[in-house]
Design an enzyme around this catalytic site. Sequence first.
Site, PDB file in Angstrom:
ATOM      1  N   ASP A 191      -2.365  -1.731  -3.738  1.00 22.79           N
ATOM      2  CA  ASP A 191      -3.172  -0.486  -3.853  1.00 22.79           C
ATOM      3  C   ASP A 191      -2.254   0.486  -4.642  1.00 22.79           C
ATOM      4  O   ASP A 191      -2.905   1.456  -4.910  1.00 22.79           O
ATOM      5  CB  ASP A 191      -3.386   0.060  -2.572  1.00 22.79           C
ATOM      6  CG  ASP A 191      -4.376   1.267  -2.426  1.00 22.79           C
ATOM      7  OD1 ASP A 191      -5.342   1.099  -2.985  1.00 22.79           O
ATOM      8  OD2 ASP A 191      -3.810   2.365  -2.071  1.00 22.79           O
TER       9      ASP A 191
ATOM     10  N   THR B 202       0.724  -1.229  -0.073  1.00 23.01           N
ATOM     11  CA  THR B 202       0.018   0.161  -0.020  1.00 23.01           C
ATOM     12  C   THR B 202       0.866   1.285   0.014  1.00 23.01           C
ATOM     13  O   THR B 202       0.525   2.331   0.335  1.00 23.01           O
ATOM     14  CB  THR B 202      -0.856   0.097   1.290  1.00 23.01           C
ATOM     15  OG1 THR B 202       0.018   0.026   2.357  1.00 23.01           O
ATOM     16  CG2 THR B 202      -1.894  -1.004   1.118  1.00 23.01           C
ATOM     17  N   SER B 203       2.163   1.309  -0.212  1.00 20.17           N
ATOM     18  CA  SER B 203       3.104   1.971  -0.088  1.00 20.17           C
ATOM     19  C   SER B 203       3.319   2.876  -1.500  1.00 20.17           C
ATOM     20  O   SER B 203       2.859   3.766  -1.639  1.00 20.17           O
ATOM     21  CB  SER B 203       4.564   1.709   0.474  1.00 20.17           C
ATOM     22  OG  SER B 203       4.980   3.007   0.975  1.00 20.17           O
ATOM     23  N   ARG B 204       4.306   2.455  -2.282  1.00 20.46           N
ATOM     24  CA  ARG B 204       4.500   2.960  -3.804  1.00 20.46           C
ATOM     25  C   ARG B 204       4.720   1.779  -4.735  1.00 20.46           C
ATOM     26  O   ARG B 204       5.415   0.821  -4.411  1.00 20.46           O
ATOM     27  CB  ARG B 204       5.617   4.028  -3.618  1.00 20.46           C
ATOM     28  CG  ARG B 204       5.268   5.370  -3.092  1.00 20.46           C
ATOM     29  CD  ARG B 204       4.399   6.140  -3.915  1.00 20.46           C
ATOM     30  NE  ARG B 204       4.037   7.529  -3.494  1.00 20.46           N
ATOM     31  CZ  ARG B 204       3.222   7.860  -2.432  1.00 20.46           C
ATOM     32  NH1 ARG B 204       2.138   6.746  -2.120  1.00 20.46           N
ATOM     33  NH2 ARG B 204       2.708   8.952  -2.034  1.00 20.46           N
TER      34      ARG B 204
ATOM     35  N   HIS C 172      -5.148   2.884  -5.509  1.00 15.34           N
ATOM     36  CA  HIS C 172      -4.657   3.827  -4.598  1.00 15.34           C
ATOM     37  C   HIS C 172      -5.692   4.567  -4.064  1.00 15.34           C
ATOM     38  O   HIS C 172      -5.791   5.879  -3.820  1.00 15.34           O
ATOM     39  CB  HIS C 172      -3.821   4.927  -5.546  1.00 15.34           C
ATOM     40  CG  HIS C 172      -2.733   5.447  -4.700  1.00 15.34           C
ATOM     41  ND1 HIS C 172      -1.444   5.791  -5.053  1.00 15.34           N
ATOM     42  CD2 HIS C 172      -2.660   6.049  -3.340  1.00 15.34           C
ATOM     43  CE1 HIS C 172      -0.774   6.329  -4.304  1.00 15.34           C
ATOM     44  NE2 HIS C 172      -1.553   6.588  -3.195  1.00 15.34           N
ATOM     45  N   GLN C 173      -6.547   3.781  -3.015  1.00 16.72           N
ATOM     46  CA  GLN C 173      -7.458   4.381  -2.296  1.00 16.72           C
ATOM     47  C   GLN C 173      -7.330   4.096  -0.934  1.00 16.72           C
ATOM     48  O   GLN C 173      -8.119   4.211   0.002  1.00 16.72           O
ATOM     49  CB  GLN C 173      -8.767   3.479  -2.685  1.00 16.72           C
ATOM     50  CG  GLN C 173      -8.729   1.780  -2.500  1.00 16.72           C
ATOM     51  CD  GLN C 173     -10.384   1.437  -2.578  1.00 16.72           C
ATOM     52  OE1 GLN C 173     -10.597   0.999  -3.684  1.00 16.72           O
ATOM     53  NE2 GLN C 173     -11.207   1.403  -1.657  1.00 16.72           N
TER      54      GLN C 173
ATOM     55  N   GLU D  31       1.159   3.251 -12.315  1.00 15.28           N
ATOM     56  CA  GLU D  31      -0.299   3.530 -11.998  1.00 15.28           C
ATOM     57  C   GLU D  31      -0.439   5.227 -12.701  1.00 15.28           C
ATOM     58  O   GLU D  31      -1.849   5.429 -12.952  1.00 15.28           O
ATOM     59  CB  GLU D  31      -0.499   3.727 -10.619  1.00 15.28           C
ATOM     60  CG  GLU D  31       0.137   4.796  -9.640  1.00 15.28           C
ATOM     61  CD  GLU D  31      -0.273   4.653  -8.243  1.00 15.28           C
ATOM     62  OE1 GLU D  31      -0.313   3.583  -7.600  1.00 15.28           O
ATOM     63  OE2 GLU D  31      -0.190   5.749  -7.598  1.00 15.28           O
TER      64      GLU D  31
HETATM   65  P1  NAD Z   1       6.885   7.293   7.513  1.00  9.97           P
HETATM   66  O1  NAD Z   1       8.111   8.344   6.769  1.00  9.97           O
HETATM   67  O2  NAD Z   1       6.397   7.851   8.734  1.00  9.97           O
HETATM   68  O3  NAD Z   1       7.553   5.899   7.653  1.00  9.97           O
HETATM   69  C1  NAD Z   1       8.242   5.420   6.659  1.00  9.97           C
HETATM   70  C2  NAD Z   1       9.199   4.301   7.487  1.00  9.97           C
HETATM   71  O4  NAD Z   1      10.243   3.568   6.553  1.00  9.97           O
HETATM   72  C3  NAD Z   1      10.309   5.021   8.510  1.00  9.97           C
HETATM   73  O5  NAD Z   1      10.103   4.304   9.508  1.00  9.97           O
HETATM   74  C4  NAD Z   1      11.557   4.804   7.673  1.00  9.97           C
HETATM   75  O6  NAD Z   1      12.658   4.801   8.687  1.00  9.97           O
HETATM   76  C5  NAD Z   1      11.328   3.392   6.927  1.00  9.97           C
HETATM   77  N1  NAD Z   1      12.486   3.502   6.054  1.00  9.97           N
HETATM   78  C6  NAD Z   1      12.940   4.296   5.264  1.00  9.97           C
HETATM   79  N2  NAD Z   1      13.802   3.775   4.415  1.00  9.97           N
HETATM   80  C7  NAD Z   1      13.705   2.447   4.609  1.00  9.97           C
HETATM   81  C8  NAD Z   1      14.357   1.545   4.053  1.00  9.97           C
HETATM   82  N3  NAD Z   1      15.185   1.292   3.091  1.00  9.97           N
HETATM   83  N4  NAD Z   1      14.223   0.224   4.337  1.00  9.97           N
HETATM   84  C9  NAD Z   1      13.105   0.171   5.726  1.00  9.97           C
HETATM   85  N5  NAD Z   1      12.564   0.998   5.920  1.00  9.97           N
HETATM   86  C10 NAD Z   1      12.881   2.109   5.729  1.00  9.97           C
HETATM   87  O7  NAD Z   1       6.067   7.384   6.254  1.00  9.97           O
HETATM   88  P2  NAD Z   1       4.345   6.811   6.443  1.00  9.97           P
HETATM   89  O8  NAD Z   1       3.632   7.831   6.687  1.00  9.97           O
HETATM   90  O9  NAD Z   1       4.403   5.543   7.277  1.00  9.97           O
HETATM   91  O10 NAD Z   1       4.130   6.194   4.994  1.00  9.97           O
HETATM   92  C11 NAD Z   1       4.890   5.214   4.301  1.00  9.97           C
HETATM   93  C12 NAD Z   1       4.559   5.234   2.961  1.00  9.97           C
HETATM   94  O11 NAD Z   1       3.127   4.977   2.548  1.00  9.97           O
HETATM   95  C13 NAD Z   1       4.691   6.645   2.037  1.00  9.97           C
HETATM   96  O12 NAD Z   1       5.980   6.926   1.738  1.00  9.97           O
HETATM   97  C14 NAD Z   1       3.896   6.705   1.017  1.00  9.97           C
HETATM   98  O13 NAD Z   1       4.418   6.330  -0.284  1.00  9.97           O
HETATM   99  C15 NAD Z   1       2.608   5.370   1.229  1.00  9.97           C
HETATM  100  N6  NAD Z   1       1.481   5.945   1.270  1.00  9.97           N
HETATM  101  C16 NAD Z   1       0.281   5.393   0.742  1.00  9.97           C
HETATM  102  C17 NAD Z   1      -0.926   5.890   0.789  1.00  9.97           C
HETATM  103  C18 NAD Z   1      -1.769   5.186  -0.034  1.00  9.97           C
HETATM  104  O14 NAD Z   1      -3.129   5.783  -0.184  1.00  9.97           O
HETATM  105  N7  NAD Z   1      -1.492   3.933  -0.536  1.00  9.97           N
HETATM  106  C19 NAD Z   1      -1.019   6.799   1.621  1.00  9.97           C
HETATM  107  C20 NAD Z   1       0.019   7.166   2.287  1.00  9.97           C
HETATM  108  C21 NAD Z   1       1.250   6.879   2.244  1.00  9.97           C
END
Ligand code: NAD
Length: 331
Positions: free
Chosen positions: A257, A231-233, A294-295, A262
């Site tokens: 997601d 659900t990240s990227r 992406h929801q 995308e």
């Molecule tokens: P955040 O910055 O709070 O947390 C990211 C974590 O990843 C941190 O703890 C960081 O230390 C860790 N990290 C960085 N590099 C790393 C690596 N190489 N290996 C392992 N861990 C590593 O971010 P968040 O708010 O938790 O969001 C995470 C991701 O979720 C965002 O970057 C965004 O891409 C994605 N996101 C998706 C949606 C969606 O609708 N699908 C919505 C919001 C965010």
Amino acid sequence: MKIIFFSAQPYDKDFFNSHNTDFGFDLVYHKSQLNEQTVGLVDHAEAVCVFVNDKVTALVCRQLADKGVKIIALRCAGFNNVDLEAAKALSIKVCRVPAYSPEAVAEHALALIMTLNRKTHKAYNRVREQNFSLNGLLGFNLHGKTIGVIGTGNIGKAFCRMMLGLGCQVKAFDVIANTELEAIGVTYHPLSDVLNTDIVSLHCPLNEQTRYLINTTTIGMMKPGAMLINTSRGGLIDTKAAIQGLKSGQIGYLGIDVYEQEEHLFFRDLSGTVIQDDEIQRLMSFPNVLITAHQAFFTDEALSQIATTTLNNVDQLLKNGNLTSRAALLV
Ligand code: NAD
């Protein structure tokens, strides 16, 4: 003061217009993505507001600066689509919404897991067709399973808590261990150990270190038949390698997601067009793949927080040239 929005959807207008009564900005909405072809739409604005698939390259930053734009306000947490160095060199401030309802995204990751496991999407269609057979709907208990969490920031943390609440063991990998999570039972391990679990969920940002974190080699480290959730990227997963992993059975379930390509697909209705992207078509053909567009962020609470934080970021930057939240100001 004018803010020009790109990639604006009807719900963006609803939430931003409603929360703008506290700020009184002039909000202008464009449906198109911001990129090198559309930057010409910017006219007399101090701020632009962008989302996950807008492409804010060095050239776009240069043109924004030439048009007098002082602020790029991301209405999301991830910022891999903005050339921060270029913005900084042009003295453009870039802000984001670092934490808006992390539970919204964590709960969606759980929804993907639950749906893939208990096949409620298939059951729903079956029952509507008066097919009450259970064959093919067998799932497994989540209780007692080991979950691998990659990235334990805001969203990863919320996700770990949910999985602990379901009676799972949680193994995590992050560049920094979170002591709060360790205190409630999450253990930190090398990446290979975290991949060797029943369900792997990705919650780290997309950057040079994490691009294609899930590739042929790391898929080989997964427990055969395990579930992979993203659900990240999209760029965290090498889609071609994931397709091979699904074909061989090494990946038993895939819930995403977000998707590498995308930007050409998501957030629009393409139901009447011929999709040219063969990889997403191949992914959609697997019975054990679930794709949402992406929801994960898309809850009432999250959209309210996104709107207020974004408008507040712009307001503070205009008034003070700085933000009280260090995490919200990128450059
Ligand atoms: P955040 O910055 O709070 O947390 C990211 C974590 O990843 C941190 O703890 C960081 O230390 C860790 N990290 C960085 N590099 C790393 C690596 N190489 N290996 C392992 N861990 C590593 O971010 P968040 O708010 O938790 O969001 C995470 C991701 O979720 C965002 O970057 C965004 O891409 C994605 N996101 C998706 C949606 C969606 O609708 N699908 C919505 C919001 C965010």
